[in-house]
Design a protein around this motif. Structure first.
Motif, PDB file in Angstrom:
ATOM      1  N   LEU A 108      13.227  -6.385 -12.465  1.00  0.00           N
ATOM      2  CA  LEU A 108      13.069  -6.440 -11.019  1.00  0.00           C
ATOM      3  C   LEU A 108      13.637  -5.197 -10.337  1.00  0.00           C
ATOM      4  CD1 LEU A 108      13.716 -10.164 -10.065  1.00  0.00           C
ATOM      5  CD2 LEU A 108      11.560  -8.995 -10.480  1.00  0.00           C
ATOM      6  N   ARG A 109      14.638  -4.580 -10.942  1.00  0.00           N
ATOM      7  CA  ARG A 109      15.197  -3.346 -10.401  1.00  0.00           C
ATOM      8  C   ARG A 109      14.183  -2.199 -10.488  1.00  0.00           C
ATOM      9  NH1 ARG A 109      19.502  -3.333 -13.270  1.00  0.00           N
ATOM     10  NH2 ARG A 109      20.831  -4.357 -11.760  1.00  0.00           N
ATOM     11  N   GLN A 110      13.278  -2.266 -11.462  1.00  0.00           N
ATOM     12  CA  GLN A 110      12.276  -1.214 -11.659  1.00  0.00           C
ATOM     13  C   GLN A 110      11.121  -1.299 -10.666  1.00  0.00           C
ATOM     14  OE1 GLN A 110      10.997  -1.926 -15.641  1.00  0.00           O
ATOM     15  NE2 GLN A 110      12.658  -0.762 -16.580  1.00  0.00           N
ATOM     16  N   VAL A 111      10.898  -2.464 -10.079  1.00  0.00           N
ATOM     17  CA  VAL A 111       9.726  -2.673  -9.224  1.00  0.00           C
ATOM     18  C   VAL A 111      10.125  -2.500  -7.762  1.00  0.00           C
ATOM     19  CG1 VAL A 111       7.903  -4.270  -8.545  1.00  0.00           C
ATOM     20  CG2 VAL A 111       8.775  -4.297 -10.898  1.00  0.00           C
ATOM     21  N   SER A 112       9.472  -1.559  -7.087  1.00  0.00           N
ATOM     22  CA  SER A 112       9.779  -1.312  -5.679  1.00  0.00           C
ATOM     23  C   SER A 112       8.750  -1.989  -4.781  1.00  0.00           C
ATOM     24  CB  SER A 112       9.791   0.191  -5.386  1.00  0.00           C
ATOM     25  OG  SER A 112       8.472   0.702  -5.418  1.00  0.00           O
ATOM     26  N   VAL A 113       9.118  -2.149  -3.536  1.00  0.00           N
ATOM     27  CA  VAL A 113       8.200  -2.677  -2.533  1.00  0.00           C
ATOM     28  C   VAL A 113       6.970  -1.776  -2.462  1.00  0.00           C
ATOM     29  CG1 VAL A 113       7.899  -3.102  -0.053  1.00  0.00           C
ATOM     30  CG2 VAL A 113      10.008  -3.841  -1.203  1.00  0.00           C
ATOM     31  N   ASN A 114       7.180  -0.479  -2.513  1.00  0.00           N
ATOM     32  CA  ASN A 114       6.071   0.474  -2.449  1.00  0.00           C
ATOM     33  C   ASN A 114       5.112   0.302  -3.619  1.00  0.00           C
ATOM     34  OD1 ASN A 114       5.100   2.771  -0.791  1.00  0.00           O
ATOM     35  ND2 ASN A 114       5.133   3.768  -2.786  1.00  0.00           N
ATOM     36  N   GLU A 115       5.641   0.087  -4.804  1.00  0.00           N
ATOM     37  CA  GLU A 115       4.792  -0.106  -5.985  1.00  0.00           C
ATOM     38  C   GLU A 115       3.869  -1.311  -5.795  1.00  0.00           C
ATOM     39  OE1 GLU A 115       5.281  -1.265 -10.701  1.00  0.00           O
ATOM     40  OE2 GLU A 115       6.904  -0.161  -9.728  1.00  0.00           O
ATOM     41  N   ILE A 116       4.403  -2.372  -5.252  1.00  0.00           N
ATOM     42  CA  ILE A 116       3.593  -3.567  -5.008  1.00  0.00           C
ATOM     43  C   ILE A 116       2.509  -3.266  -3.974  1.00  0.00           C
ATOM     44  CG2 ILE A 116       3.636  -5.919  -4.080  1.00  0.00           C
ATOM     45  CD1 ILE A 116       6.495  -6.096  -5.320  1.00  0.00           C
ATOM     46  N   LEU A 117       2.909  -2.612  -2.881  1.00  0.00           N
ATOM     47  CA  LEU A 117       1.930  -2.289  -1.835  1.00  0.00           C
ATOM     48  C   LEU A 117       0.827  -1.378  -2.369  1.00  0.00           C
ATOM     49  CD1 LEU A 117       4.301  -1.762   1.205  1.00  0.00           C
ATOM     50  CD2 LEU A 117       2.778  -3.715   0.768  1.00  0.00           C
ATOM     51  N   GLU A 118       1.182  -0.439  -3.217  1.00  0.00           N
ATOM     52  CA  GLU A 118       0.169   0.447  -3.796  1.00  0.00           C
ATOM     53  C   GLU A 118      -0.830  -0.328  -4.643  1.00  0.00           C
ATOM     54  OE1 GLU A 118       2.446   3.472  -5.802  1.00  0.00           O
ATOM     55  OE2 GLU A 118       2.601   4.687  -3.985  1.00  0.00           O
ATOM     56  N   LYS A 119      -0.361  -1.362  -5.328  1.00  0.00           N
ATOM     57  CA  LYS A 119      -1.277  -2.191  -6.128  1.00  0.00           C
ATOM     58  C   LYS A 119      -2.120  -3.094  -5.234  1.00  0.00           C
ATOM     59  CE  LYS A 119       1.193  -2.023 -10.437  1.00  0.00           C
ATOM     60  NZ  LYS A 119       1.668  -2.729 -11.604  1.00  0.00           N
ATOM     61  N   VAL A 120      -1.526  -3.596  -4.187  1.00  0.00           N
ATOM     62  CA  VAL A 120      -2.272  -4.450  -3.255  1.00  0.00           C
ATOM     63  C   VAL A 120      -3.374  -3.647  -2.574  1.00  0.00           C
ATOM     64  CG1 VAL A 120      -2.111  -5.737  -1.076  1.00  0.00           C
ATOM     65  CG2 VAL A 120      -0.386  -6.086  -2.856  1.00  0.00           C
ATOM     66  N   PHE A 121      -3.009  -2.468  -2.099  1.00  0.00           N
ATOM     67  CA  PHE A 121      -3.953  -1.596  -1.393  1.00  0.00           C
ATOM     68  C   PHE A 121      -4.421  -0.475  -2.317  1.00  0.00           C
ATOM     69  CE2 PHE A 121      -1.127  -3.286   1.983  1.00  0.00           C
ATOM     70  CZ  PHE A 121      -2.088  -3.940   2.743  1.00  0.00           C
ATOM     71  N   GLU A 122      -4.897  -0.837  -3.484  1.00  0.00           N
ATOM     72  CA  GLU A 122      -5.171   0.141  -4.539  1.00  0.00           C
ATOM     73  C   GLU A 122      -6.131   1.253  -4.155  1.00  0.00           C
ATOM     74  OE1 GLU A 122      -7.147  -1.529  -7.979  1.00  0.00           O
ATOM     75  OE2 GLU A 122      -7.843  -3.192  -6.751  1.00  0.00           O
ATOM     76  N   ASN A 123      -7.052   1.022  -3.270  1.00  0.00           N
ATOM     77  CA  ASN A 123      -8.015   2.060  -2.902  1.00  0.00           C
ATOM     78  C   ASN A 123      -7.712   2.691  -1.555  1.00  0.00           C
ATOM     79  OD1 ASN A 123      -9.555   1.682  -5.276  1.00  0.00           O
ATOM     80  ND2 ASN A 123     -10.505  -0.124  -4.354  1.00  0.00           N
ATOM     81  N   PHE A 158      -5.403   5.148   0.693  1.00  0.00           N
ATOM     82  CA  PHE A 158      -4.377   6.179   0.751  1.00  0.00           C
ATOM     83  C   PHE A 158      -4.611   7.010   2.001  1.00  0.00           C
ATOM     84  CE2 PHE A 158      -2.248  10.168  -0.002  1.00  0.00           C
ATOM     85  CZ  PHE A 158      -1.021   9.714  -0.431  1.00  0.00           C
ATOM     86  N   PRO A 159      -3.621   7.156   2.827  1.00  0.00           N
ATOM     87  CA  PRO A 159      -2.300   6.539   2.726  1.00  0.00           C
ATOM     88  C   PRO A 159      -2.390   5.031   2.942  1.00  0.00           C
ATOM     89  CG  PRO A 159      -2.548   7.604   4.861  1.00  0.00           C
ATOM     90  CD  PRO A 159      -3.794   7.915   4.072  1.00  0.00           C
ATOM     91  N   LEU A 160      -1.277   4.369   2.634  1.00  0.00           N
ATOM     92  CA  LEU A 160      -1.243   2.919   2.815  1.00  0.00           C
ATOM     93  C   LEU A 160      -1.522   2.582   4.276  1.00  0.00           C
ATOM     94  CD1 LEU A 160       1.881   1.970   0.672  1.00  0.00           C
ATOM     95  CD2 LEU A 160      -0.515   1.701   0.075  1.00  0.00           C
ATOM     96  N   PRO A 161      -2.282   1.521   4.515  1.00  0.00           N
ATOM     97  CA  PRO A 161      -2.569   1.157   5.906  1.00  0.00           C
ATOM     98  C   PRO A 161      -1.311   0.691   6.630  1.00  0.00           C
ATOM     99  CG  PRO A 161      -3.383  -0.518   4.389  1.00  0.00           C
ATOM    100  CD  PRO A 161      -2.869   0.610   3.556  1.00  0.00           C
ATOM    101  N   THR A 162      -1.318   0.872   7.937  1.00  0.00           N
ATOM    102  CA  THR A 162      -0.212   0.375   8.756  1.00  0.00           C
ATOM    103  C   THR A 162      -0.779  -0.584   9.787  1.00  0.00           C
ATOM    104  OG1 THR A 162      -0.387   2.227  10.290  1.00  0.00           O
ATOM    105  CG2 THR A 162       1.174   2.457   8.457  1.00  0.00           C
ATOM    106  N   LYS A 163       0.102  -1.349  10.385  1.00  0.00           N
ATOM    107  CA  LYS A 163      -0.304  -2.354  11.369  1.00  0.00           C
ATOM    108  C   LYS A 163       0.835  -2.549  12.344  1.00  0.00           C
ATOM    109  CE  LYS A 163      -1.892  -7.150  11.503  1.00  0.00           C
ATOM    110  NZ  LYS A 163      -3.042  -6.900  12.338  1.00  0.00           N
ATOM    111  N   ASN A 164       0.503  -2.894  13.562  1.00  0.00           N
ATOM    112  CA  ASN A 164       1.518  -3.302  14.514  1.00  0.00           C
ATOM    113  C   ASN A 164       1.491  -4.825  14.566  1.00  0.00           C
ATOM    114  OD1 ASN A 164       3.297  -3.841  16.537  1.00  0.00           O
ATOM    115  ND2 ASN A 164       2.310  -2.555  18.064  1.00  0.00           N
TER     116      ASN A 164
END
Length: 156
Positions: free
Chosen positions: A129-144, A146-152
């Motif tokens: 769990l120490r190896q897995v970052s929030v960013n890594e998960i988001l990159e897999k969720v939003f795999e296609n 870049f840059p990662l989408p943002t939202k208000n």
């Protein structure tokens, strides 16, 4: 050990904050509305995340919460420990010693052996769990994306 619902909710909060427009904090009202939980409960979760220095807060009419660190610098372990505390899978309540009274040396040795296996498993779990970052998960969720989408999130 089973993680509580609070951990899943904290992960959702962290994901929301990670894709939030950086200049706009997310209000606690938005968070508890999106999570469909009570305001007081969300405030307890937010407090734990603030104390762990994973998120920060701004007070006032345009206040809310934001990530204190980059998503790539926040591990799943940090989030779990902020909400649940240190992970210990073996309860160690002395049951083996009570069950094997009269075999004190063997009971103590058995307890030590069993505890060491669980401790080893805990360390492996934590390391993963120490190896897995929030960013890594988001990159897999939003795999296609870049840059990662943002939202208000405040614009319900």
């Amino acid at each position: 050990m089973k993680l509580t619902n609070a951990t899943e909710q904290a992960l959702a909060i962290m994901a929301m904050l990670a894709v939030q427009h950086q200049s706009i904090p997310v209000s606690s009202e938005t968070i508890y509305t999106k999570l469909a939980v009570s305001p007081s409960y969300v405030k307890k979760l937010l407090r734990k995340l603030v104390v762990a220095r994973l998120i920060g807060g701004v007070s006032g009419n345009n206040g809310g919460f934001y990530l204190e660190k980059a998503p790539s610098d926040i591990s799943l372990l940090e989030i779990v420990e902020a909400i649940e505390g240190p992970f210990l899978s073996f309860p160690d309540q002395g049951v083996l010693q009570r069950a094997f009274t009269g075999f004190d040396d063997y009971a103590q040795n058995g307890h030590h052996i069993i505890s060491s296996y669980f401790s080893e498993a805990d360390r492996l779990w934590e390391a993963r769990l120490r190896q897995v970052s929030v960013n890594e998960i988001l990159e897999k969720v939003f795999e296609n994306e870049f840059p990662l989408p943002t939202k208000n999130w405040n614009e319900l």
